[in-house]
Design an enzyme around this catalytic site. Structure first.
Site, PDB file in Angstrom:
ATOM      1  N   SER A  52      80.722   0.040  52.495  1.00 51.51           N
ATOM      2  CA  SER A  52      79.719   0.242  51.449  1.00 51.51           C
ATOM      3  C   SER A  52      78.371  -0.341  51.881  1.00 51.51           C
ATOM      4  CB  SER A  52      80.230  -0.490  50.189  1.00 51.51           C
ATOM      5  OG  SER A  52      79.258  -0.557  49.204  1.00 51.51           O
ATOM      6  N   LEU A 107      75.021  -1.997  52.960  1.00 51.53           N
ATOM      7  CA  LEU A 107      74.378  -2.373  54.221  1.00 51.53           C
ATOM      8  C   LEU A 107      75.362  -2.269  55.385  1.00 51.53           C
ATOM      9  CD1 LEU A 107      72.376  -5.547  53.026  1.00 51.53           C
ATOM     10  CD2 LEU A 107      71.697  -3.131  52.973  1.00 51.53           C
ATOM     11  N   ASP A 142      86.936  -3.529  55.612  1.00 47.93           N
ATOM     12  CA  ASP A 142      86.605  -3.717  54.198  1.00 47.93           C
ATOM     13  C   ASP A 142      87.878  -4.032  53.419  1.00 47.93           C
ATOM     14  OD1 ASP A 142      83.747  -2.632  52.666  1.00 47.93           O
ATOM     15  OD2 ASP A 142      85.451  -3.240  51.432  1.00 47.93           O
ATOM     16  N   VAL A 177      88.081 -10.968  53.939  1.00 48.14           N
ATOM     17  CA  VAL A 177      87.429 -11.980  54.784  1.00 48.14           C
ATOM     18  C   VAL A 177      87.713 -13.414  54.333  1.00 48.14           C
ATOM     19  CG1 VAL A 177      85.577 -10.442  55.581  1.00 48.14           C
ATOM     20  CG2 VAL A 177      85.203 -11.886  53.547  1.00 48.14           C
ATOM     21  N   TYR A 229      75.221 -17.975  44.321  1.00 45.98           N
ATOM     22  CA  TYR A 229      74.811 -17.008  45.347  1.00 45.98           C
ATOM     23  C   TYR A 229      73.857 -17.677  46.351  1.00 45.98           C
ATOM     24  CZ  TYR A 229      73.349 -12.453  47.210  1.00 45.98           C
ATOM     25  OH  TYR A 229      73.087 -11.374  48.029  1.00 45.98           O
ATOM     26  N   LYS A 255      74.435 -18.294  50.350  1.00 46.57           N
ATOM     27  CA  LYS A 255      73.525 -17.728  51.350  1.00 46.57           C
ATOM     28  C   LYS A 255      72.784 -18.821  52.118  1.00 46.57           C
ATOM     29  CE  LYS A 255      74.642 -13.507  50.440  1.00 46.57           C
ATOM     30  NZ  LYS A 255      75.426 -12.749  51.411  1.00 46.57           N
ATOM     31  N   PHE A 268      67.782  -4.361  48.253  1.00 45.94           N
ATOM     32  CA  PHE A 268      68.130  -3.116  48.948  1.00 45.94           C
ATOM     33  C   PHE A 268      68.907  -2.184  48.043  1.00 45.94           C
ATOM     34  CE2 PHE A 268      67.092  -3.149  53.542  1.00 45.94           C
ATOM     35  CZ  PHE A 268      66.341  -4.301  53.538  1.00 45.94           C
ATOM     36  N   THR A 310      71.802  -0.495  47.305  1.00 47.78           N
ATOM     37  CA  THR A 310      73.236  -0.441  47.626  1.00 47.78           C
ATOM     38  C   THR A 310      74.026  -0.526  46.326  1.00 47.78           C
ATOM     39  OG1 THR A 310      73.581  -2.831  47.705  1.00 47.78           O
ATOM     40  CG2 THR A 310      72.813  -1.802  49.739  1.00 47.78           C
TER      41      THR A 310
HETATM   42  P1  NAP Z   1      78.061  -3.716  48.661  1.00 48.40           P
HETATM   43  O1  NAP Z   1      77.589  -2.316  48.728  1.00 48.40           O
HETATM   44  O2  NAP Z   1      78.755  -4.201  47.436  1.00 48.40           O
HETATM   45  O3  NAP Z   1      78.975  -3.979  49.946  1.00 48.40           O
HETATM   46  C1  NAP Z   1      79.703  -5.167  50.116  1.00 48.40           C
HETATM   47  C2  NAP Z   1      81.064  -4.803  50.659  1.00 48.40           C
HETATM   48  O4  NAP Z   1      81.792  -6.004  50.920  1.00 48.40           O
HETATM   49  C3  NAP Z   1      81.909  -3.977  49.666  1.00 48.40           C
HETATM   50  O5  NAP Z   1      82.472  -2.862  50.323  1.00 48.40           O
HETATM   51  C4  NAP Z   1      82.975  -4.960  49.246  1.00 48.40           C
HETATM   52  O6  NAP Z   1      84.195  -4.357  48.906  1.00 48.40           O
HETATM   53  C5  NAP Z   1      83.120  -5.791  50.507  1.00 48.40           C
HETATM   54  N1  NAP Z   1      83.804  -7.037  50.212  1.00 48.40           N
HETATM   55  C6  NAP Z   1      83.667  -7.848  49.138  1.00 48.40           C
HETATM   56  N2  NAP Z   1      84.514  -8.877  49.209  1.00 48.40           N
HETATM   57  C7  NAP Z   1      85.196  -8.732  50.361  1.00 48.40           C
HETATM   58  C8  NAP Z   1      86.231  -9.466  50.990  1.00 48.40           C
HETATM   59  N3  NAP Z   1      86.723 -10.577  50.426  1.00 48.40           N
HETATM   60  N4  NAP Z   1      86.708  -9.029  52.167  1.00 48.40           N
HETATM   61  C9  NAP Z   1      86.247  -7.894  52.735  1.00 48.40           C
HETATM   62  N5  NAP Z   1      85.274  -7.138  52.189  1.00 48.40           N
HETATM   63  C10 NAP Z   1      84.764  -7.557  51.015  1.00 48.40           C
HETATM   64  O7  NAP Z   1      76.866  -4.716  48.868  1.00 48.40           O
HETATM   65  P2  NAP Z   1      75.650  -4.723  49.908  1.00 48.40           P
HETATM   66  O8  NAP Z   1      74.432  -4.679  49.108  1.00 48.40           O
HETATM   67  O9  NAP Z   1      75.850  -3.781  51.016  1.00 48.40           O
HETATM   68  O10 NAP Z   1      75.804  -6.211  50.437  1.00 48.40           O
HETATM   69  C11 NAP Z   1      76.085  -6.543  51.782  1.00 48.40           C
HETATM   70  C12 NAP Z   1      75.654  -7.984  52.006  1.00 48.40           C
HETATM   71  O11 NAP Z   1      74.233  -8.035  51.860  1.00 48.40           O
HETATM   72  C13 NAP Z   1      76.225  -8.984  50.990  1.00 48.40           C
HETATM   73  O12 NAP Z   1      76.547 -10.168  51.661  1.00 48.40           O
HETATM   74  C14 NAP Z   1      75.065  -9.216  50.051  1.00 48.40           C
HETATM   75  O13 NAP Z   1      75.119 -10.499  49.456  1.00 48.40           O
HETATM   76  C15 NAP Z   1      73.892  -9.087  50.986  1.00 48.40           C
HETATM   77  N6  NAP Z   1      72.622  -8.764  50.335  1.00 48.40           N
HETATM   78  C16 NAP Z   1      72.459  -7.588  49.660  1.00 48.40           C
HETATM   79  C17 NAP Z   1      71.232  -7.340  49.043  1.00 48.40           C
HETATM   80  C18 NAP Z   1      70.956  -6.065  48.279  1.00 48.40           C
HETATM   81  O14 NAP Z   1      69.891  -5.976  47.653  1.00 48.40           O
HETATM   82  N7  NAP Z   1      71.822  -5.087  48.299  1.00 48.40           N
HETATM   83  C19 NAP Z   1      70.210  -8.277  49.113  1.00 48.40           C
HETATM   84  C20 NAP Z   1      70.425  -9.460  49.805  1.00 48.40           C
HETATM   85  C21 NAP Z   1      71.634  -9.687  50.421  1.00 48.40           C
HETATM   86  P3  NAP Z   1      84.529  -4.089  47.351  1.00 48.40           P
HETATM   87  O15 NAP Z   1      83.412  -3.259  46.819  1.00 48.40           O
HETATM   88  O16 NAP Z   1      85.862  -3.415  47.416  1.00 48.40           O
HETATM   89  O17 NAP Z   1      84.570  -5.444  46.696  1.00 48.40           O
END
Ligand code: NAP
Length: 255
Positions: A15, A17, A36, A58, A161, A165, A194, A196
């Protein structure tokens, strides 16, 4: 390090990023393992480019160790590129209006974001250290972690959070220093906002306000823009031990 023909492992690759990064590295010629929690989602992304889908949690060291074993068996070795994108992003006040505490949430977010990143980093470092060096710098591999701008500008409700981080950001330099002896680099990307799954649920008015608060460009970042930076970190050997904000110059307000 060239991306082409390297083995890459991307957590959270089903999913957002992580998915964008998995697709991008595959387009650049890497053999990519999409890791994942949700196997079907990992298969959906990996299936787009003939990659390997691996279900793993993880937060569970046995599950992560097994994932590295599957990657070695199926893709022919340890990954030289590991990108930690698995994460969760819930918010809660320390004490809410009714006097409830958010201790369980705090523990869970630290477990997934910080401990999960550390577990993957640990198995990555051990596996990469056994690989041959790639070039005259003695490079073996690179681990890219994902923090957030909340590491520095955590908002009200983001104590857990931001702590998770901040921990990831703080790991970056000592990990890079320690793993330098094995030719392994460690760098962290701290994204702003972002597009997502994590931000998909935002109300339109909140999304518009957030977009307007980004100095330039006035929008949420695209996952592909994160993936581009991940590629730059892989290919540029001087990027090491650092946290890079990828945020259009946003500084989050208190709320
Ligand atoms: P996302 O679309 O929700 O993707 C995160 C993925 O991690 C999901 O597929 C989720 O699976 C998986 N996941 C969660 N818990 C897990 C575990 N215990 N073991 C394995 N996989 C696991 O979110 P994203 O926005 O791409 O976020 C990616 C990273 O970027 C995160 O660390 C987030 O904190 C960081 N980030 C995002 C943003 C933003 O604006 N999007 C900004 C700053 C930082 P499930 O959906 O099945 O739980």
């Amino acid at each position: 390090m060239d991306v082409a023909s390297q083995i890459a492992l991307v957590t959270g690759g089903g999913s957002g990023l992580g998915a964008a990064t998995a697709r991008h590295l595959a387009r650049k010629g890497a053999k990519v393992a999409v890791v994942d929690l949700d196997k079907a989602r990992a298969e959906g992304v990996a299936g787009e480019f003939g990659g390997l889908a691996v279900a793993a949690d993880v937060t569970d060291r046995n599950s992560v160790e097994a994932a590295f074993g599957i990657v070695a068996r199926e893709l022919g070795g340890a990954p030289r590129i590991v990108v930690n994108c698995a994460g969760i992003g819930n918010a809660a006040r320390i004490v809410d209006r009714d006097g409830n505490l958010s201790l369980d949430l705090f523990e869970r977010i630290i477990q997934v974001n910080l401990l999960g990143t550390y577990i993957v980093l640990s198995f990555a470092a051990r596996a990469m250290a056994k690989l041959d060096v790639l070039n005259e710098d003695g490079e073996r591999g690179v681990v890219i972690n994902t923090a957030s701008v909340a590491w520095e500008d955590g908002q009200i409700g983001q104590t857990a959070y931001a702590a998770s981080k901040g921990g990831i950001a703080s790991i970056t330099l000592p990990a890079a220093r320690e793993l330098a002896r094995d030719g392994i680099r460690v760098a962290t990307i701290a994204p702003g906002l972002f597009e997502t799954g994590m931000t998909a649920g935002l109300r339109d008015d909140i999304r518009a306000t957030l977009s307007a608060s980004v100095p330039f460009p006035q929008r949420l970042g695209l996952p592909q823009e994160y993936a581009q930076l991940a590629e730059s970190i892989v290919t540029n050997p001087m990027i090491n031990g650092t946290v890079i904000r990828l945020d259009g110059a946003i500084r989050l307000p208190p709320r």
